[in-house]
Design an enzyme around this catalytic site. Structure first.
Site, PDB file in Angstrom:
ATOM      1  N   SER A  71      -5.831 -10.072  -2.295  1.00 27.72           N
ATOM      2  CA  SER A  71      -4.599  -9.706  -1.581  1.00 27.72           C
ATOM      3  C   SER A  71      -4.790  -8.533  -0.628  1.00 27.72           C
ATOM      4  O   SER A  71      -4.044  -8.392   0.340  1.00 27.72           O
ATOM      5  CB  SER A  71      -3.494  -9.369  -2.585  1.00 27.72           C
ATOM      6  OG  SER A  71      -3.916  -8.351  -3.482  1.00 27.72           O
ATOM      7  N   ASP A 220       4.792  -1.371  -5.065  1.00 22.79           N
ATOM      8  CA  ASP A 220       4.034  -1.697  -6.283  1.00 22.79           C
ATOM      9  C   ASP A 220       2.945  -0.674  -6.582  1.00 22.79           C
ATOM     10  O   ASP A 220       2.342  -0.691  -7.651  1.00 22.79           O
ATOM     11  CB  ASP A 220       3.439  -3.106  -6.197  1.00 22.79           C
ATOM     12  CG  ASP A 220       2.465  -3.283  -5.023  1.00 22.79           C
ATOM     13  OD1 ASP A 220       2.090  -2.275  -4.388  1.00 22.79           O
ATOM     14  OD2 ASP A 220       2.089  -4.431  -4.737  1.00 22.79           O
ATOM     15  N   HIS A 223      -0.747  -2.185  -3.277  1.00 26.55           N
ATOM     16  CA  HIS A 223      -1.088  -2.766  -1.973  1.00 26.55           C
ATOM     17  C   HIS A 223      -0.728  -1.809  -0.837  1.00 26.55           C
ATOM     18  O   HIS A 223       0.407  -1.324  -0.764  1.00 26.55           O
ATOM     19  CB  HIS A 223      -0.366  -4.106  -1.779  1.00 26.55           C
ATOM     20  CG  HIS A 223      -0.807  -5.132  -2.777  1.00 26.55           C
ATOM     21  ND1 HIS A 223      -0.104  -5.375  -3.946  1.00 26.55           N
ATOM     22  CD2 HIS A 223      -1.889  -5.951  -2.785  1.00 26.55           C
ATOM     23  CE1 HIS A 223      -0.735  -6.319  -4.634  1.00 26.55           C
ATOM     24  NE2 HIS A 223      -1.817  -6.675  -3.953  1.00 26.55           N
TER      25      HIS A 223
END
Length: 244
Positions: A71, A220, A223
């Site tokens: 990601s 979060d 990221h």
């Protein structure tokens, strides 16, 4: 006398008819000739265009940089994938006219096991430079370290076997100490060990100056934001620039 006049008149009419037919026939030939010229001009034009297209082919490049990751590479949470660090690298390359095309092969949630399973398909891109960014999800999930190391080695071997001349860059990763100090330290050490063993290039820590900094990460806390990805691109560029 009348008969002679009649014959003269008939001869005159016959001559006039023949003359008119000759005029009509000549006009018809000219008309057909004009119609035939038009297609010929079209064909010549097509031949010229075809020749021009052959002499001025589209610009292309056979040099590719494949970013193979999770990601972080995919740019999870960003509005535009081009704001992720591989897209920023492409911008740097274009601005310097270096002639490389960046291919973003990042998949959110990817583990080293998933990467090993799809590496053969990704290698169809024929990379000149291969940047391997996997392992973070293994560490966060507590995957056995031996398994992570084995999977990364399998990916490296696959690249080297198919494209011996391809340069491989391994992005180093670190994780929070949730799994214990020993696991965390050994996880960090996987990357430099693989680099030394396989004679690769190393990005010491992809998230350097970003990891753990609230303002540079999304809600979060994992990221990076758009600004965070600019720093990731800088970390990558410090290693990549000299290779280009």
């Amino acid at each position: 006398m009348l008969k002679n006049n009649h014959l003269t008149k008939n001869n005159h009419n016959l001559t006039s008819t023949i003359f008119l037919k000759l005029c009509y026939f000549s006009f018809l030939i000219v008309l057909i000739s004009c119609k035939t010229d038009a297609p010929k001009k079209g064909i010549i034009s097509e031949e010229v265009n075809s020749k021009t297209a052959t002499e001025t082919p589209e610009k292309s490049t056979s040099k590719k940089i494949v970013f193979f990751g999770d990601s972080l590479t995919a740019g999870l949470g960003l509005d535009d994938v081009n704001d992720a660090f591989p897209g920023i690298i492409q911008h740097n390359i274009d601005s310097l006219q270096l002639g490389y095309t960046v291919i973003n092969s990042g998949i959110s949630g990817e583990t080293t096991a998933g990467g090993k399973n799809r590496i053969d398909w990704v290698l169809n891109q024929e990379p000149t430079i291969f940047i391997l960014e996997l392992g973070a999800n293994d560490g966060l999930r507590g995957v056995p370290l031996k398994e992570t190391k084995t999977n990364l080695q399998a990916i490296i071997t696959a690249v080297k076997t198919k494209y011996p001349a391809t340069k491989i860059v391994l992005a180093g990763m670190q994780i929070p100490p949730n799994m214990g100090q020993e696991y965390t330290a050994e996880f960090k050490n996987i990357f430099p060990v693989l680099v030394e063993k396989n004679d690769l290039y190393l990005i010491p820590f992809l998230l350097e100056n970003v990891g753990g900094i609230t303002s540079l990460n999304q809600a979060d806390g994992i990221h990076p934001t758009k600004e965070g990805h600019k720093i990731l691109a800088k970390n990558v560029w410090e290693v990549l620039e000299s290779m280009l």
